[in-house]
Write a protein that holds these residues in place. Structure first.
Motif, PDB file in Angstrom:
ATOM      1  N   LYS A 119       0.813  -1.218   0.000  1.00  0.00           N
ATOM      2  CA  LYS A 119       0.000   0.000   0.000  1.00  0.00           C
ATOM      3  C   LYS A 119       0.852   1.276   0.000  1.00  0.00           C
ATOM      4  O   LYS A 119       0.367   2.350  -0.344  1.00  0.00           O
ATOM      5  N   ALA A 120       2.143   1.121   0.349  1.00  0.00           N
ATOM      6  CA  ALA A 120       3.040   2.279   0.273  1.00  0.00           C
ATOM      7  C   ALA A 120       3.487   2.498  -1.173  1.00  0.00           C
ATOM      8  O   ALA A 120       3.908   3.602  -1.545  1.00  0.00           O
ATOM      9  N   ILE A 121       3.404   1.440  -1.981  1.00  0.00           N
ATOM     10  CA  ILE A 121       3.787   1.567  -3.393  1.00  0.00           C
ATOM     11  C   ILE A 121       2.634   2.157  -4.208  1.00  0.00           C
ATOM     12  O   ILE A 121       2.828   3.034  -5.038  1.00  0.00           O
ATOM     13  N   VAL A 122       1.431   1.672  -3.938  1.00  0.00           N
ATOM     14  CA  VAL A 122       0.261   2.220  -4.640  1.00  0.00           C
ATOM     15  C   VAL A 122      -0.227   3.417  -3.822  1.00  0.00           C
ATOM     16  O   VAL A 122      -1.244   3.360  -3.112  1.00  0.00           O
ATOM     17  N   ALA A 123       0.529   4.483  -3.894  1.00  0.00           N
ATOM     18  CA  ALA A 123       0.276   5.655  -3.048  1.00  0.00           C
ATOM     19  C   ALA A 123       0.803   6.902  -3.767  1.00  0.00           C
ATOM     20  O   ALA A 123       1.715   6.792  -4.592  1.00  0.00           O
ATOM     21  N   PRO A 124       0.299   8.082  -3.459  1.00  0.00           N
ATOM     22  CA  PRO A 124      -0.751   8.357  -2.490  1.00  0.00           C
ATOM     23  C   PRO A 124      -2.133   8.010  -3.047  1.00  0.00           C
ATOM     24  O   PRO A 124      -2.346   8.009  -4.252  1.00  0.00           O
ATOM     25  N   ARG A 125      -3.048   7.707  -2.136  1.00  0.00           N
ATOM     26  CA  ARG A 125      -4.436   7.450  -2.533  1.00  0.00           C
ATOM     27  C   ARG A 125      -5.349   8.538  -1.944  1.00  0.00           C
ATOM     28  O   ARG A 125      -5.204   8.891  -0.773  1.00  0.00           O
ATOM     29  N   PRO A 126      -6.291   9.031  -2.769  1.00  0.00           N
ATOM     30  CA  PRO A 126      -7.258   9.982  -2.211  1.00  0.00           C
ATOM     31  C   PRO A 126      -8.145   9.266  -1.200  1.00  0.00           C
ATOM     32  O   PRO A 126      -8.302   8.044  -1.264  1.00  0.00           O
ATOM     33  N   ILE A 127      -8.686  10.022  -0.292  1.00  0.00           N
ATOM     34  CA  ILE A 127      -9.588   9.434   0.712  1.00  0.00           C
ATOM     35  C   ILE A 127     -11.022   9.861   0.395  1.00  0.00           C
ATOM     36  O   ILE A 127     -11.314  11.053   0.313  1.00  0.00           O
ATOM     37  N   GLY A 128     -11.874   8.879   0.191  1.00  0.00           N
ATOM     38  CA  GLY A 128     -13.304   9.170   0.048  1.00  0.00           C
ATOM     39  C   GLY A 128     -13.936   9.001   1.416  1.00  0.00           C
ATOM     40  O   GLY A 128     -13.842   7.931   2.017  1.00  0.00           O
ATOM     41  N   SER A 165     -17.183  12.743   0.759  1.00  0.00           N
ATOM     42  CA  SER A 165     -16.743  14.092   1.126  1.00  0.00           C
ATOM     43  C   SER A 165     -15.231  14.183   1.042  1.00  0.00           C
ATOM     44  O   SER A 165     -14.515  13.196   1.192  1.00  0.00           O
ATOM     45  N   PHE A 166     -14.766  15.388   0.813  1.00  0.00           N
ATOM     46  CA  PHE A 166     -13.346  15.695   0.599  1.00  0.00           C
ATOM     47  C   PHE A 166     -12.668  15.896   1.967  1.00  0.00           C
ATOM     48  O   PHE A 166     -13.190  16.609   2.822  1.00  0.00           O
ATOM     49  N   VAL A 167     -11.509  15.269   2.155  1.00  0.00           N
ATOM     50  CA  VAL A 167     -10.811  15.391   3.441  1.00  0.00           C
ATOM     51  C   VAL A 167      -9.689  16.428   3.336  1.00  0.00           C
ATOM     52  O   VAL A 167      -8.648  16.179   2.728  1.00  0.00           O
ATOM     53  N   SER A 168      -9.924  17.578   3.927  1.00  0.00           N
ATOM     54  CA  SER A 168      -8.890  18.618   4.013  1.00  0.00           C
ATOM     55  C   SER A 168      -8.062  18.396   5.265  1.00  0.00           C
ATOM     56  O   SER A 168      -8.517  17.742   6.207  1.00  0.00           O
ATOM     57  N   ARG A 169      -6.890  18.966   5.289  1.00  0.00           N
ATOM     58  CA  ARG A 169      -6.006  18.814   6.455  1.00  0.00           C
ATOM     59  C   ARG A 169      -6.701  19.247   7.753  1.00  0.00           C
ATOM     60  O   ARG A 169      -6.525  18.627   8.794  1.00  0.00           O
ATOM     61  N   THR A 170      -7.522  20.263   7.675  1.00  0.00           N
ATOM     62  CA  THR A 170      -8.213  20.766   8.874  1.00  0.00           C
ATOM     63  C   THR A 170      -9.178  19.722   9.454  1.00  0.00           C
ATOM     64  O   THR A 170      -9.575  19.836  10.609  1.00  0.00           O
ATOM     65  N   LEU A 171      -9.562  18.734   8.639  1.00  0.00           N
ATOM     66  CA  LEU A 171     -10.522  17.719   9.103  1.00  0.00           C
ATOM     67  C   LEU A 171      -9.853  16.387   9.417  1.00  0.00           C
ATOM     68  O   LEU A 171     -10.539  15.393   9.681  1.00  0.00           O
TER      69      LEU A 171
END
Ligand SMILES: Cc1cc2nc3c(=O)[nH]c(=O)nc-3n(C[C@H](O)[C@H](O)[C@H](O)COP(=O)(O)O)c2cc1C
Length: 202
Positions: free
Chosen positions: A18-27, A79-85
Motif C-alpha cells: 500500500k506504500a507503493i500504490v500511493a498516495p491514494r485519495p480518501i473518500g 466528502s473531501f478530506v482537508s487537512r483541517t478535518l
C-alpha cells in the motif's frame, strides 16, 4: 528485491504494497441505513473511475457498515478530506457498532444530500452525491470470490464551498487534501504545476 505475493516473504517489518500504490485519495463515505441510521467512514480504496458519466468507486475490505447501507439504500456521498478535518476523519474510522453515528462521534455536521437521501460532511469543502451503479465482490486470479467488495457510484451532484474556488478553478492549494500512504502515513500535496499533453506533429 523481489517478493512473490503468494508467500508474501518480503522480509520487511510491514508489507510495502500500500506504500507503493500511493498516495491514494480518501473518500469520506456518508451513508444511511434503511432504518435511517447514519454512517460516516474514510475509504482510501477510492477513486474516480470514469468521467462520462462521472463514476467513483470505493472498496470495502470485508463487509462493513457502509457496504450494508449502500446495499440497502443504493446511495452514498463522498466528502473531501482537508487537512483541517484530519483528526475528525480519523475519529470517524473507529470500529464502532452499526448504531453509532460517526458524524456525532467525530463532531461533524451531517448535511442532507440535495438529490439523494444520504448525509455528507457539512464542514467539507467538497462532496459528491452518488447513486450506486454496481456492487461487485471482487474475484482473485482464479475467479474465486475475495472479501473485497467494490461499490461503484454515479456522481449526480457536487457540492463545492465557494471559498475553494479561485480563478474559476477548484483550487487544491486552498482545499488542502490529505492523502493516504502505506503504513500509518499520510501526506498533503506539494506545489501544483501544469504539464501540457504531447501533440502529434504533422
Ligand atoms: C484513511 C483511512 C482509509 C481507510 N480506507 C479503507 C478502505 O479503503 N477500505 C476499508 O475497508 N477500510 C478502510 N479504512 C477503515 C475503515 O474506515 C474502518 O474499518 C471503518 O470502521 C469502517 O466503517 P463502516 O463499518 O462504518 O463502513 C480506512 C481507514 C482510514 C483511517
Amino acid at each position: 528485491m523481489f517478493y512473490d505475493t503468494e508467500t508474501n516473504a518480503h522480509g520487511l517489518a510491514h508489507d510495502p504494497f500500500k506504500a507503493i500504490v500511493a498516495p491514494r485519495p480518501i473518500g469520506w463515505i456518508g451513508t444511511k441505513g434503511r432504518d435511517g441510521n447514519r454512517n460516516l467512514s474514510p475509504y482510501s480504496f477510492f477513486n474516480a473511475v470514469g468521467d462520462r458519466p462521472k463514476l467513483v468507486m470505493f472498496s470495502s475490505s470485508g463487509r462493513k457498515d457502509s457496504l450494508r447501507n449502500v446495499e440497502e439504500t443504493g446511495v452514498f456521498t463522498a466528502s473531501f478530506v482537508s487537512r483541517t478535518l484530519l483528526d475528525r476523519m480519523n475519529a470517524s474510522s473507529a470500529p464502532v457498532s452499526y448504531e453509532t453515528d460517526e458524524f456525532d462521534l467525530a463532531g461533524l455536521t451531517a448535511a442532507p444530500g440535495r438529490l439523494i437521501d444520504a448525509p455528507y460532511v457539512g464542514e467539507a469543502v467538497a462532496a459528491l452525491e452518488c447513486r450506486v451503479t454496481q456492487v461487485m465482490t471482487l474475484a482473485d486470479m482464479h475467479g474465486a470470490p475475495t472479501d473485497s467488495h467494490a461499490v461503484f457510484g454515479q456522481v449526480v451532484g457536487i457540492h463545492i464551498d465557494q471559498s475553494s474556488i479561485r480563478n474559476g478553478r477548484f483550487d487544491l492549494a486552498i482545499a488542502d487534501p490529505i492523502m493516504r500512504l502505506g503504513y500509518m502515513d499520510y501526506a498533503g500535496i506539494g506545489p501544483v504545476f501544469e504539464l501540457q499533453r504531447p501533440r502529434i506533429k504533422s
